[in-house]
Design a protein around this motif. Sequence first.
Motif, mmCIF file in Angstrom:
data_model
loop_
_atom_site.group_PDB
_atom_site.id
_atom_site.type_symbol
_atom_site.label_atom_id
_atom_site.label_comp_id
_atom_site.label_asym_id
_atom_site.label_seq_id
_atom_site.Cartn_x
_atom_site.Cartn_y
_atom_site.Cartn_z
ATOM 1 N N GLY A 189 0.802 -1.227 0.000
ATOM 2 C CA GLY A 189 0.000 0.000 0.000
ATOM 3 C C GLY A 189 0.833 1.273 0.000
ATOM 4 N N ASP A 190 2.126 1.192 0.294
ATOM 5 C CA ASP A 190 2.970 2.401 0.274
ATOM 6 C C ASP A 190 3.048 2.975 -1.142
ATOM 7 O OD1 ASP A 190 3.536 2.163 2.935
ATOM 8 O OD2 ASP A 190 5.653 1.607 2.688
ATOM 9 N N ARG A 191 3.058 4.305 -1.205
ATOM 10 C CA ARG A 191 3.199 4.941 -2.523
ATOM 11 C C ARG A 191 4.674 5.056 -2.864
ATOM 12 N NH1 ARG A 191 0.948 10.741 -4.653
ATOM 13 N NH2 ARG A 191 2.199 11.570 -2.944
ATOM 14 N N VAL A 192 5.030 4.612 -4.051
ATOM 15 C CA VAL A 192 6.433 4.664 -4.478
ATOM 16 C C VAL A 192 6.549 5.218 -5.900
ATOM 17 C CG1 VAL A 192 7.244 2.745 -3.034
ATOM 18 C CG2 VAL A 192 6.378 2.263 -5.346
ATOM 19 N N GLY A 193 7.744 5.697 -6.219
ATOM 20 C CA GLY A 193 8.072 6.122 -7.570
ATOM 21 C C GLY A 193 9.195 5.260 -8.124
ATOM 22 N N ILE A 194 9.181 5.088 -9.436
ATOM 23 C CA ILE A 194 10.276 4.399 -10.133
ATOM 24 C C ILE A 194 10.738 5.329 -11.245
ATOM 25 C CG2 ILE A 194 10.992 2.315 -11.393
ATOM 26 C CD1 ILE A 194 8.451 0.936 -10.206
ATOM 27 N N ALA A 195 12.055 5.506 -11.353
ATOM 28 C CA ALA A 195 12.608 6.450 -12.332
ATOM 29 C C ALA A 195 13.360 5.695 -13.430
ATOM 30 C CB ALA A 195 13.512 7.447 -11.609
ATOM 31 N N TRP A 196 14.138 6.429 -14.197
ATOM 32 C CA TRP A 196 14.849 5.863 -15.359
ATOM 33 C C TRP A 196 15.844 4.772 -14.942
ATOM 34 C CZ3 TRP A 196 14.960 4.837 -20.235
ATOM 35 C CH2 TRP A 196 16.159 4.745 -20.954
ATOM 36 N N ILE A 197 16.475 4.923 -13.777
ATOM 37 C CA ILE A 197 17.436 3.897 -13.354
ATOM 38 C C ILE A 197 16.669 2.701 -12.777
ATOM 39 C CG2 ILE A 197 17.897 5.105 -11.146
ATOM 40 C CD1 ILE A 197 20.729 3.816 -11.274
ATOM 41 N N HIS A 198 16.634 1.590 -13.516
ATOM 42 C CA HIS A 198 15.928 0.388 -13.073
ATOM 43 C C HIS A 198 16.866 -0.513 -12.277
ATOM 44 C CE1 HIS A 198 13.395 -3.274 -13.327
ATOM 45 N NE2 HIS A 198 12.422 -2.403 -13.388
ATOM 46 N N SER A 199 18.128 -0.544 -12.712
ATOM 47 C CA SER A 199 19.134 -1.279 -11.934
ATOM 48 C C SER A 199 20.519 -0.923 -12.454
ATOM 49 C CB SER A 199 18.919 -2.789 -12.041
ATOM 50 O OG SER A 199 19.152 -3.217 -13.361
ATOM 51 N N ALA A 200 21.513 -1.229 -11.635
ATOM 52 C CA ALA A 200 22.924 -1.143 -12.016
ATOM 53 C C ALA A 200 23.605 -2.277 -11.270
ATOM 54 C CB ALA A 200 23.494 0.217 -11.621
ATOM 55 N N CYS A 201 24.832 -2.644 -11.688
ATOM 56 C CA CYS A 201 25.406 -3.899 -11.183
ATOM 57 C C CYS A 201 25.762 -3.869 -9.708
ATOM 58 C CB CYS A 201 26.620 -4.303 -12.031
ATOM 59 S SG CYS A 201 28.156 -3.465 -11.556
ATOM 60 N N GLY A 202 26.094 -2.666 -9.190
ATOM 61 C CA GLY A 202 26.426 -2.579 -7.769
ATOM 62 C C GLY A 202 27.854 -2.989 -7.437
ATOM 63 N N LYS A 203 28.593 -3.478 -8.423
ATOM 64 C CA LYS A 203 29.929 -4.014 -8.133
ATOM 65 C C LYS A 203 31.049 -3.272 -8.857
ATOM 66 C CE LYS A 203 27.812 -8.516 -8.180
ATOM 67 N NZ LYS A 203 27.291 -9.130 -9.377
ATOM 68 N N CYS A 204 30.758 -2.650 -9.979
ATOM 69 C CA CYS A 204 31.835 -2.049 -10.778
ATOM 70 C C CYS A 204 32.369 -0.783 -10.090
ATOM 71 C CB CYS A 204 31.328 -1.724 -12.184
ATOM 72 S SG CYS A 204 30.172 -0.351 -12.254
ATOM 73 N N ASN A 205 33.438 -0.253 -10.617
ATOM 74 C CA ASN A 205 34.046 0.933 -10.008
ATOM 75 C C ASN A 205 33.090 2.117 -10.003
ATOM 76 O OD1 ASN A 205 36.425 -0.318 -9.394
ATOM 77 N ND2 ASN A 205 37.433 0.262 -11.315
ATOM 78 N N PHE A 206 32.290 2.245 -11.063
ATOM 79 C CA PHE A 206 31.333 3.353 -11.106
ATOM 80 C C PHE A 206 30.305 3.192 -9.987
ATOM 81 C CE2 PHE A 206 32.688 3.152 -15.632
ATOM 82 C CZ PHE A 206 33.254 4.415 -15.700
ATOM 83 N N CYS A 207 29.720 2.005 -9.888
ATOM 84 C CA CYS A 207 28.696 1.770 -8.862
ATOM 85 C C CYS A 207 29.257 2.008 -7.472
ATOM 86 C CB CYS A 207 28.146 0.346 -8.967
ATOM 87 S SG CYS A 207 26.978 0.138 -10.327
ATOM 88 N N ARG A 208 30.480 1.505 -7.230
ATOM 89 C CA ARG A 208 31.045 1.646 -5.887
ATOM 90 C C ARG A 208 31.445 3.075 -5.592
ATOM 91 N NH1 ARG A 208 35.466 -2.735 -5.224
ATOM 92 N NH2 ARG A 208 35.859 -2.059 -7.349
#
Length: 341
Positions: A82-101
Amino acid sequence: MKAQILKQVAPIDDMPLELVDMPTPQPKPGEILVKVSACGVCHTELDEIEGRLKPKLPVILGHEIVGRVEKPGAGANRFNTGDRVGIAWIHSACGKCNFCRGGEENLCPDFQGTGCQADGGYAQYTVVSEDFAYPIPERFTDSQAAPLLCAGAIGYRALKLTNLQDGQALGLFGFGASAHIVIQMAKYKYPNGRVFVFTRPGQKEHQALAEKLGADWIGATGETPPQKLNCAIDFTPAWGPIVAGLKALENGGRLVINAIRKEEKDKKSLLELDYSGHLWCEKEIKSVANITRQDAREFLPLAARIPIIPEVQEFKLQEANQALILLKKGKIQGAAVLKID
Ligand SMILES: [Zn+2]
Ligand SMILES: [Zn+2]
């Protein structure tokens, strides 16, 4: 569920989005199932439909999504049903690469765009990792919040990348969906600064809106502003404003280009670039790509405080093709939003 699906690239005038019945997606571990109530309609969708960007096919478009959590997947506990949420252009990223970290997940080589590499919000339901959804401030209706998730969040990132300081002069080239949000942020965050808006000659409505929103000077691209610009943001699909922007920059100034692509047709304007006039004295030029979650998390509460309330024109899910045709023709008042029941 009902969804508008793009199966193949085609001109929008052929109305290529098909309304279909399909199985409601189920949330995987860590994901949430969201019942979509509003999804903004963006120029990026026209680029996807007409083949200037390459989405997966078939795809459900839409990356400015507001809805309510219908069902959390296993282990997802950030939001309640029931919580209201938004989702934007970023759906996912790897979380591990140098950029993500390093806090630059927008530059991740495995970046997935909502409604592009992953299915988006032109549907009654969608799924996303709970880590890539944001609470929506009370201040906004579902439809008002939707456009903030794209034009607003990317505009926020662009303004941040300029490194503008209070008291300085900011130039905005082009005055559409994103720029009209950026001027409100700039006026709020940098009350002693000046904002100069450049439009195409004769864009009377854009100029009137810029004036209403507090622009300190409004002129045509290529005209000389009252003072040199410490920073500038180019929101246009053209090359000419980049040349004009660099020329108007103060020494050490920075120009940020907020455009996902540039049209080929006036590329010859770049031949006017001259090292001493446009680049010498440490002038910088930089593009802005995608957004990070942090951008969305910082921008939404800021937009509620200012407040930035977008003008919206609502359509039904069935009318997605028509909304996009009107968008292409420049006939939308404010931002187009699909209101989904
Ligand atoms: Zn967008
Ligand atoms: Zn990454």
